[in-house]
Design an enzyme around this catalytic site. Structure first.
Site, PDB file in Angstrom:
ATOM      1  N   ARG A  61       0.835  -1.199   0.000  1.00 35.46           N
ATOM      2  CA  ARG A  61       0.000   0.000   0.000  1.00 35.46           C
ATOM      3  C   ARG A  61       0.870   1.250   0.000  1.00 35.46           C
ATOM      4  O   ARG A  61       2.043   1.211   0.343  1.00 35.46           O
ATOM      5  CB  ARG A  61      -0.888   0.022   1.248  1.00 35.46           C
ATOM      6  CG  ARG A  61      -2.047  -0.967   1.197  1.00 35.46           C
ATOM      7  CD  ARG A  61      -2.842  -0.905   2.483  1.00 35.46           C
ATOM      8  NE  ARG A  61      -3.397   0.418   2.707  1.00 35.46           N
ATOM      9  CZ  ARG A  61      -3.199   1.135   3.810  1.00 35.46           C
ATOM     10  NH1 ARG A  61      -2.461   0.684   4.795  1.00 35.46           N
ATOM     11  NH2 ARG A  61      -3.751   2.327   3.946  1.00 35.46           N
ATOM     12  N   LYS A 123       3.340  -7.141  12.340  1.00 35.96           N
ATOM     13  CA  LYS A 123       2.564  -7.389  11.121  1.00 35.96           C
ATOM     14  C   LYS A 123       2.827  -8.787  10.572  1.00 35.96           C
ATOM     15  O   LYS A 123       3.971  -9.202  10.430  1.00 35.96           O
ATOM     16  CB  LYS A 123       2.937  -6.345  10.066  1.00 35.96           C
ATOM     17  CG  LYS A 123       2.163  -6.480   8.770  1.00 35.96           C
ATOM     18  CD  LYS A 123       2.234  -5.203   7.979  1.00 35.96           C
ATOM     19  CE  LYS A 123       1.723  -5.393   6.572  1.00 35.96           C
ATOM     20  NZ  LYS A 123       1.640  -4.136   5.843  1.00 35.96           N
ATOM     21  N   ARG A 251      -1.047   4.043  13.961  1.00 37.41           N
ATOM     22  CA  ARG A 251      -0.197   3.173  14.786  1.00 37.41           C
ATOM     23  C   ARG A 251      -0.664   3.225  16.237  1.00 37.41           C
ATOM     24  O   ARG A 251      -1.067   4.288  16.707  1.00 37.41           O
ATOM     25  CB  ARG A 251       1.246   3.677  14.794  1.00 37.41           C
ATOM     26  CG  ARG A 251       1.943   3.542  13.495  1.00 37.41           C
ATOM     27  CD  ARG A 251       3.260   4.311  13.523  1.00 37.41           C
ATOM     28  NE  ARG A 251       3.868   4.248  12.219  1.00 37.41           N
ATOM     29  CZ  ARG A 251       4.523   3.190  11.750  1.00 37.41           C
ATOM     30  NH1 ARG A 251       4.667   2.128  12.514  1.00 37.41           N
ATOM     31  NH2 ARG A 251       5.019   3.162  10.545  1.00 37.41           N
TER      32      ARG A 251
HETATM   33  C1  BTN Z   1       0.824  -3.879   2.330  1.00 33.47           C
HETATM   34  O1  BTN Z   1       0.954  -4.378   3.439  1.00 33.47           O
HETATM   35  O2  BTN Z   1       1.223  -2.727   2.111  1.00 33.47           O
HETATM   36  C2  BTN Z   1       0.171  -4.687   1.258  1.00 33.47           C
HETATM   37  C3  BTN Z   1       1.038  -5.833   0.832  1.00 33.47           C
HETATM   38  C4  BTN Z   1       0.377  -6.674  -0.242  1.00 33.47           C
HETATM   39  C5  BTN Z   1       1.315  -7.715  -0.778  1.00 33.47           C
HETATM   40  C6  BTN Z   1       0.620  -8.646  -1.729  1.00 33.47           C
HETATM   41  S1  BTN Z   1       1.633 -10.014  -2.176  1.00 33.47           S
HETATM   42  C7  BTN Z   1       0.508 -10.459  -3.433  1.00 33.47           C
HETATM   43  C8  BTN Z   1       0.040  -9.176  -4.079  1.00 33.47           C
HETATM   44  N1  BTN Z   1       0.958  -8.763  -5.109  1.00 33.47           N
HETATM   45  C9  BTN Z   1       1.587  -7.625  -4.808  1.00 33.47           C
HETATM   46  O3  BTN Z   1       2.436  -7.052  -5.513  1.00 33.47           O
HETATM   47  N2  BTN Z   1       1.155  -7.167  -3.623  1.00 33.47           N
HETATM   48  C10 BTN Z   1       0.162  -8.041  -3.053  1.00 33.47           C
END
Ligand code: BTN
Length: 259
Positions: A61, A123, A251
């Site tokens: 994100r 996390k 947070r």
């Molecule tokens: C976050 O925590 O910021 C979101 C992470 C999301 C990761 C997943 S892995 C599968 C899918 N493909 C990506 O490039 N991102 C999501």
């Protein structure tokens, strides 16, 4: 190492709910989200589960990277579910997705608004939701990365949590199988009636509820759960503030960590 993925089992349970559904496992891709968004923009808005044993350019994100360890198929489960989705109201979708994940995996897992999965204040999993228009359809890509084994804490203040801490027997295939059907059911329920019906269930898993929080938009106060649209309620010195922007990170005030 070659993983044995339960593609057929997943297909058999999901296809009756999502006509035209397919399952695809790739040894490597830049990002499962990027790949499904590419396909949708190329006019292929199909319902699909795309799993990658390794991502070379995983995305998180807020424009962040999502890095997996080299042996990602073993240490991290990375997949995206793409499907046409037509809810009356999109708000709260990320919370509903997070809820499906924690409910399908382990009772101790919590949700940190808006959509991180945490274990013991660290996390464990992240969710990246993207949408695009394909003709008259709105196509959603729900990307999920779950840490299965302890990962390096490179660049992070605290090492991330791993599912193996509470489910030592869980591997990528079994974790995928546990999560996908509940996720699809949740998405269909969300499409039909929105987030409101999930609110109490979210509160039962809400990591922040009753805790002092600090938000990146400057809001500080005590988290008081979410409203029916999924907005975070923060009890501040000037009353209840609603935080609904996905651009805002929150947070816990004391233990601070992310990823
Ligand atoms: C976050 O925590 O910021 C979101 C992470 C999301 C990761 C997943 S892995 C599968 C899918 N493909 C990506 O490039 N991102 C999501």
């Amino acid at each position: 190492m070659t993983l044995r993925w339960p593609a057929e089992n997943i297909w058999e349970t999901v296809a009756p709910l999502l006509p035209g559904f397919t399952v695809e496992i790739l040894p490597e891709v830049d990002s499962t989200n990027t790949e499904l968004m590419r396909r949708a923009r190329a006019g292929r808005p199909e319902p699909i589960l795309l799993v990658a044993e390794r991502q070379t350019a995983g995305r998180g994100r807020l424009g962040r990277d999502w890095q997996s360890d080299t042996d990602a198929g073993l240490a991290t489960l990375t997949f995206s579910l793409g499907l046409p989705l037509n809810p009356v109201d999109w708000s709260g979708l990320s919370l509903a997705v997070g809820l499906a994940i924690v409910q399908s995996l382990h009772p101790t897992l919590k949700l940190k608004w808006p959509n991180d999965v945490w274990l013991d204040d660290r996390k464990l999993a992240g969710i990246l939701i993207e949408t695009t228009n394909v003709g008259d359809l709105r196509y959603a890509v729900i990307g999920i990365g779950i840490n299965l084994l302890p990962r390096s804490a490179d660049g992070l203040r605290t090492p991330p949590a791993a599912l193996s801490e509470v489910m030592p027997e869980a591997d990528a295939p079994s974790t995928l199988e546990a999560v996908v059907l509940p996720l699809v059911r949740m998405l269909l329920a969300f499409e039909g009636s929105g987030f409101g019906e999930q609110r109490e269930a979210f509160h039962a898993r809400d990591l922040l509820y009753g805790r002092e929080v600090v938000c990146t938009d400057g809001t500080t106060g005590m988290a008081r759960g979410v409203d029916a649209s999924g907005a975070l309620l923060v009890h501040t010195a000037s009353g209840i503030q609603k935080i609904s922007s996905a651009e805002v990170s929150v947070r816990p005030a004391v233990t601070s960590t992310d990823r």
